[in-house]
Scaffold this motif. Structure first.
Motif, PDB file in Angstrom:
ATOM      1  N   ASP A 106       0.854  -1.182   0.000  1.00 21.33           N
ATOM      2  CA  ASP A 106       0.000   0.000   0.000  1.00 21.33           C
ATOM      3  C   ASP A 106       0.891   1.234   0.000  1.00 21.33           C
ATOM      4  OD1 ASP A 106      -2.385  -1.489   0.103  1.00 21.33           O
ATOM      5  OD2 ASP A 106      -2.222  -1.678   2.268  1.00 21.33           O
ATOM      6  N   ASP A 109       0.416   7.062  -2.288  1.00 27.95           N
ATOM      7  CA  ASP A 109      -0.487   7.393  -3.396  1.00 27.95           C
ATOM      8  C   ASP A 109      -1.189   6.095  -3.781  1.00 27.95           C
ATOM      9  OD1 ASP A 109      -1.727   7.937  -5.797  1.00 27.95           O
ATOM     10  OD2 ASP A 109       0.056   8.757  -6.785  1.00 27.95           O
ATOM     11  N   ALA A 110      -2.458   5.970  -3.455  1.00 29.35           N
ATOM     12  CA  ALA A 110      -3.202   4.725  -3.651  1.00 29.35           C
ATOM     13  C   ALA A 110      -3.198   4.247  -5.100  1.00 29.35           C
ATOM     14  CB  ALA A 110      -4.638   4.881  -3.159  1.00 29.35           C
ATOM     15  N   SER A 111      -2.997   5.142  -6.046  1.00 28.67           N
ATOM     16  CA  SER A 111      -2.974   4.735  -7.452  1.00 28.67           C
ATOM     17  C   SER A 111      -1.721   3.929  -7.781  1.00 28.67           C
ATOM     18  CB  SER A 111      -3.060   5.959  -8.370  1.00 28.67           C
ATOM     19  OG  SER A 111      -1.872   6.735  -8.281  1.00 28.67           O
ATOM     20  N   LYS A 112      -0.735   3.920  -6.870  1.00 22.25           N
ATOM     21  CA  LYS A 112       0.509   3.180  -7.081  1.00 22.25           C
ATOM     22  C   LYS A 112       0.577   1.898  -6.248  1.00 22.25           C
ATOM     23  CE  LYS A 112       3.026   7.312  -8.337  1.00 22.25           C
ATOM     24  NZ  LYS A 112       4.118   8.223  -8.020  1.00 22.25           N
ATOM     25  N   ASP A 113      -0.529   1.531  -5.591  1.00 21.97           N
ATOM     26  CA  ASP A 113      -0.560   0.305  -4.802  1.00 21.97           C
ATOM     27  C   ASP A 113      -0.217  -0.895  -5.683  1.00 21.97           C
ATOM     28  OD1 ASP A 113      -1.358   1.782  -2.631  1.00 21.97           O
ATOM     29  OD2 ASP A 113      -3.371   0.925  -2.498  1.00 21.97           O
TER      30      ASP A 113
END
Length: 162
Positions: A106, A109-113
């Protein structure tokens, strides 16, 4: 002289930026007892969770942030399967060894999880044995084998953050 100093500072800054990876505030490894599929694996892999957490922390030593840091990644690994076959069983095709887990990274930046399944197999371990070791002579119940598996698994996860 000023030009040399500015160039040196710029190169140093670029090197730092290039080698700096995501900071990590949490490393958590869990292995359900049902993941350990046979008796030999249960005997050898007793401290798997702790050893894998330690190996990850060692590989990410310069990237460890304070717990709860908002701009840091969290690593969660759930070991799904651990089985060991002897070299003889594996050669006969009647057994296999495997370390398989679900990796969940995690990011701040959640878009890079990142979420993926990771399986470590014997084919991948040769690079993780000390120089001069004959991989065919390494048994699945040896420290060399165990350390190579842990190193291979941790190395893959850490590479995603560097």
């Amino acid at each position: 002289m000023k030009h040399l100093l500015r160039t040196t500072a710029l190169v140093a800054a670029m090197a730092t930026a290039a080698t700096a990876g995501s900071m990590v505030s949490e490393i958590d490894v869990t292995a359900d007892l049902s993941a350990i599929e046979n008796h030999p694996a249960a005997k050898v892999w007793t401290s798997l969770e702790t050893d894998l957490e330690t190996a990850l922390a060692e590989k990410l030593v310069g990237q460890i942030a304070e717990a709860g840091a908002e701009d840091a990644a969290e690593i969660h690994v759930e070991i799904d399967s651990v089985a060991l076959a002897s070299n003889f069983e594996q050669a006969l095709g009647v057994g296999e060894w495997v370390l398989k887990g679900d990796v969940d990274i995690d990011m701040a930046d959640a878009s890079k999880d990142m979420r993926y399944d990771l399986t470590v197999s014997a084919d991948q371990l040769n690079a993780y044995y000390p120089e001069g070791i004959d991989p065919a002579a390494v048994t699945v119940d040896s420290d060399l084998f165990y350390n190579a598996v842990i190193d291979a698994f941790a190395g893959n996860v850490a590479s995603k953050l560097q």
